[in-house]
Design a protein around this motif. Structure first.
Motif, PDB file in Angstrom:
ATOM      1  N   ARG A  14      47.292 -97.646  36.079  1.00 23.14           N
ATOM      2  CA  ARG A  14      46.730 -98.194  37.319  1.00 23.14           C
ATOM      3  C   ARG A  14      45.275 -97.726  37.397  1.00 23.14           C
ATOM      4  NH1 ARG A  14      45.881 -93.979  40.817  1.00 23.14           N
ATOM      5  NH2 ARG A  14      47.340 -92.250  40.774  1.00 23.14           N
ATOM      6  N   ASN A  15      44.625 -98.020  38.507  1.00 13.17           N
ATOM      7  CA  ASN A  15      43.236 -97.607  38.672  1.00 13.17           C
ATOM      8  C   ASN A  15      43.167 -96.114  39.030  1.00 13.17           C
ATOM      9  OD1 ASN A  15      40.883 -97.376  40.996  1.00 13.17           O
ATOM     10  ND2 ASN A  15      40.256 -98.495  39.207  1.00 13.17           N
ATOM     11  N   PHE A  16      42.563 -95.330  38.117  1.00 14.23           N
ATOM     12  CA  PHE A  16      42.438 -93.889  38.375  1.00 14.23           C
ATOM     13  C   PHE A  16      40.989 -93.498  38.671  1.00 14.23           C
ATOM     14  CE2 PHE A  16      46.576 -93.828  36.388  1.00 14.23           C
ATOM     15  CZ  PHE A  16      47.227 -92.793  37.040  1.00 14.23           C
ATOM     16  N   GLY A  17      40.090 -94.459  38.629  1.00 14.37           N
ATOM     17  CA  GLY A  17      38.694 -94.157  38.982  1.00 14.37           C
ATOM     18  C   GLY A  17      37.805 -93.970  37.761  1.00 14.37           C
ATOM     19  N   HIS A  18      36.541 -94.291  37.990  1.00 16.47           N
ATOM     20  CA  HIS A  18      35.490 -94.288  36.973  1.00 16.47           C
ATOM     21  C   HIS A  18      35.352 -92.936  36.263  1.00 16.47           C
ATOM     22  CE1 HIS A  18      30.868 -93.967  36.767  1.00 16.47           C
ATOM     23  NE2 HIS A  18      31.155 -94.868  35.843  1.00 16.47           N
ATOM     24  N   GLN A  19      35.367 -91.839  37.041  1.00 15.79           N
ATOM     25  CA  GLN A  19      35.167 -90.512  36.444  1.00 15.79           C
ATOM     26  C   GLN A  19      36.348 -90.153  35.532  1.00 15.79           C
ATOM     27  OE1 GLN A  19      32.184 -88.248  37.251  1.00 15.79           O
ATOM     28  NE2 GLN A  19      31.682 -90.396  37.433  1.00 15.79           N
TER      29      GLN A  19
ATOM     30  N   ASN B 231      38.021-104.557  35.740  1.00 12.14           N
ATOM     31  CA  ASN B 231      37.813-105.980  36.044  1.00 12.14           C
ATOM     32  C   ASN B 231      36.415-106.459  35.658  1.00 12.14           C
ATOM     33  OD1 ASN B 231      40.389-106.126  37.045  1.00 12.14           O
ATOM     34  ND2 ASN B 231      39.771-105.768  39.165  1.00 12.14           N
ATOM     35  N   GLU B 232      36.062-106.276  34.389  1.00  7.87           N
ATOM     36  CA  GLU B 232      34.723-106.663  33.928  1.00  7.87           C
ATOM     37  C   GLU B 232      34.781-107.833  32.946  1.00  7.87           C
ATOM     38  OE1 GLU B 232      32.253-105.559  35.401  1.00  7.87           O
ATOM     39  OE2 GLU B 232      32.489-103.449  35.939  1.00  7.87           O
ATOM     40  N   GLU B 233      35.750-108.747  33.121  1.00 10.44           N
ATOM     41  CA  GLU B 233      35.899-109.839  32.146  1.00 10.44           C
ATOM     42  C   GLU B 233      34.629-110.673  32.012  1.00 10.44           C
ATOM     43  OE1 GLU B 233      39.092-112.355  33.539  1.00 10.44           O
ATOM     44  OE2 GLU B 233      37.963-112.996  35.303  1.00 10.44           O
TER      45      GLU B 233
ATOM     46  N   LYS C 215      20.070-105.028  36.739  1.00 12.24           N
ATOM     47  CA  LYS C 215      21.126-105.560  37.611  1.00 12.24           C
ATOM     48  C   LYS C 215      22.382-105.698  36.773  1.00 12.24           C
ATOM     49  CE  LYS C 215      18.859-108.360  41.055  1.00 12.24           C
ATOM     50  NZ  LYS C 215      18.128-109.573  41.227  1.00 12.24           N
ATOM     51  N   ARG C 216      23.565-105.686  37.394  1.00 14.77           N
ATOM     52  CA  ARG C 216      24.757-105.909  36.564  1.00 14.77           C
ATOM     53  C   ARG C 216      24.731-107.335  36.008  1.00 14.77           C
ATOM     54  NH1 ARG C 216      29.968-105.834  37.385  1.00 14.77           N
ATOM     55  NH2 ARG C 216      30.298-103.650  37.965  1.00 14.77           N
ATOM     56  N   LEU C 217      25.276-107.509  34.798  1.00 15.27           N
ATOM     57  CA  LEU C 217      25.199-108.816  34.128  1.00 15.27           C
ATOM     58  C   LEU C 217      25.919-109.886  34.923  1.00 15.27           C
ATOM     59  CD1 LEU C 217      25.912-107.901  30.398  1.00 15.27           C
ATOM     60  CD2 LEU C 217      23.727-108.508  31.439  1.00 15.27           C
TER      61      LEU C 217
HETATM   62  N1  UDP Z   1      34.701 -98.620  37.113  1.00 15.78           N
HETATM   63  C1  UDP Z   1      35.939 -98.101  36.733  1.00 15.78           C
HETATM   64  N2  UDP Z   1      36.819 -97.779  37.721  1.00 15.78           N
HETATM   65  C2  UDP Z   1      36.551 -97.941  39.052  1.00 15.78           C
HETATM   66  C3  UDP Z   1      35.270 -98.435  39.415  1.00 15.78           C
HETATM   67  C4  UDP Z   1      34.364 -98.758  38.426  1.00 15.78           C
HETATM   68  O1  UDP Z   1      36.209 -97.937  35.555  1.00 15.78           O
HETATM   69  O2  UDP Z   1      37.405 -97.643  39.874  1.00 15.78           O
HETATM   70  C5  UDP Z   1      33.742 -98.969  36.041  1.00 15.78           C
HETATM   71  C6  UDP Z   1      33.140-100.375  36.140  1.00 15.78           C
HETATM   72  O3  UDP Z   1      33.916-101.334  35.466  1.00 15.78           O
HETATM   73  C7  UDP Z   1      31.776-100.168  35.503  1.00 15.78           C
HETATM   74  C8  UDP Z   1      31.430 -98.741  35.861  1.00 15.78           C
HETATM   75  O4  UDP Z   1      32.654 -98.087  36.183  1.00 15.78           O
HETATM   76  O5  UDP Z   1      31.843-100.271  34.085  1.00 15.78           O
HETATM   77  C9  UDP Z   1      30.462 -98.643  37.024  1.00 15.78           C
HETATM   78  O6  UDP Z   1      30.989 -99.350  38.145  1.00 15.78           O
HETATM   79  P1  UDP Z   1      30.077-100.229  39.107  1.00 15.78           P
HETATM   80  O7  UDP Z   1      29.132-101.023  38.315  1.00 15.78           O
HETATM   81  O8  UDP Z   1      30.957-100.942  40.055  1.00 15.78           O
HETATM   82  O9  UDP Z   1      29.318 -99.079  39.885  1.00 15.78           O
HETATM   83  P2  UDP Z   1      27.790 -99.025  40.345  1.00 15.78           P
HETATM   84  O10 UDP Z   1      26.987 -99.340  39.118  1.00 15.78           O
HETATM   85  O11 UDP Z   1      27.649-100.036  41.401  1.00 15.78           O
HETATM   86  O12 UDP Z   1      27.606 -97.616  40.811  1.00 15.78           O
END
Ligand code: UDP
Ligand code: MG
Length: 318
Positions: free
Chosen positions: A70-75, A13-15, A198-200
């Motif tokens: 679906r959402n599988f997480g950042h890692q 969700n980074e549109e 900061k995030r954009l």
């Molecule tokens: N992200 C992802 N899946 C998730 C959570 C985050 O792909 O379930 C991506 C998010 O779009 C971003 C990156 O991982 O590109 C880092 O996320 P975020 O900025 O929310 O984390 P923070 O910088 O606060 O640790």
């Protein structure tokens, strides 16, 4: 033509910042004048992130995409990118602009000098104080419990070579904690300091719960110290109870005084009840981890892909 550089961005969700950051990555990599690819992993976005990736892919075919079901997480998103990238040097970069793509050429140059891993060290964090304190405490705790060197204040933002990518792809771990695995690999590693912006736009997608789960997973998949802590606490408490027992018996024999009252007894029952649950919780975390490994489910499931030479299977590492 053989791809030299791969940049992997997880997108959830980074549109509001995706196009901006991708254009900056393109600009930064163009300066290197060698073939490259940018792989965006859409981690189950519900906004227009995938449409943005699709339209940029039409304009720049070397922007590629993988869309999860679906959402599988950042890692896991990074992990998918590492599996399907073809470059010799691979960069992991968040898609929210916190990691500036302008410094990628410097990172790639260091890696080409012969370093296996070039990781970024966050010099200053432009985040709320609560998050900064949590990160500082976690990194110090983590350094203490893992049996290898982990740099303090370095996140996933890094560049590594094909050997490291192949090593990561050869693993079977179900919850890969990439910065831990990267350090575990060893080899020649170097850190470069940078200022984390900061995030954009948009809100952080890592909720506090997700961060806590990540920290627990990072701790139990790399360290047995929490288990040893249980044994040591058990031994110390047993010794303490023997000393207390001897004291109470002697006290009664010498002074004839009554044993301690109900309030101290009930306090002790509550304390030890809590301690036992805590200890069971730690053991439960390890068992839960074994449970995940044994089930052997894939790290992610792919809905669509763009620009990859072959349509990737769900997750080949099973
Ligand atoms: N992200 C992802 N899946 C998730 C959570 C985050 O792909 O379930 C991506 C998010 O779009 C971003 C990156 O991982 O590109 C880092 O996320 P975020 O900025 O929310 O984390 P923070 O910088 O606060 O640790
Ligand atoms: Mg961020």
């Amino acid at each position: 033509m053989k791809c030299v550089y791969s940049v992997i961005l997880p997108v959830f969700n980074e549109e509001s910042c995706l196009e901006d950051i991708l254009r900056r990555v393109l600009h930064s990599l163009d300066s290197l004048q060698e073939p490259y690819e940018i792989i965006c992993i859409d981690d189950g976005s519900t906004d227009s992130s995938w449409d943005i990736i699709q339209s940029l892919h039409k304009e720049f075919p070397h922007i590629k995409g993988i869309k999860f079901l679906r959402n599988f997480g950042h890692q896991n998103a990074f992990y998918a990118g590492i599996k399907y990238c073809t470059g010799e040097y691979i960069a992991l970069l968040d898609a929210d602009g916190q990691d500036p793509p302008e410094i990628l050429p410097q990172f790639f140059a260091k890696c080409r000098e012969g370093y296996d891993v070039v990781y970024a060290i966050r010099e200053k964090r432009k985040e709320i104080i609560f998050k900064r304190v949590c990160y500082a405490l976690f990194y110090r705790f983590y350094k203490f419990i893992v049996p290898f060197n982990v740099p303090i204040n370095s996140g996933d933002f890094s560049v590594f070579n094909r050997n490291v990518a192949d090593f990561l792809c050869s693993l079977y771990e179900k919850e890969p904690f990439l910065r831990g695995l990267r350090s575990w690999y060893g080899g020649k590693q170097i850190g470069i300091q940078y200022e984390r912006h900061k995030r954009l736009a948009g809100k952080p997608k890592y909720t506090l719960t997700k961060l806590i789960l990540l920290a627990i997973n990072a701790s139990i998949t790399f360290s047995k110290i929490p288990l040893r802590f249980i044994s040591v606490t058990g031994i110390l408490l047993s010794l303490l109870s023997i000393v207390c027992g001897i004291y109470l018996v002697l006290r009664e024999m010498l002074t004839g005084a009554d044993i301690l009252g109900w309030s101290s007894t009930s306090t002790l029952i509550v304390f030890f009840g809590g301690l036992q649950l805590f200890v069971l919780g730690i053991i439960g975390e390890y068992i839960g981890n074994i449970f995940d490994e044994v089930k052997n489910r894939p790290h992610f499931l792919i809905d669509q892909s763009l620009g990859l030479s072959t349509r990737p299977p769900a997750d080949s590492n099973r």
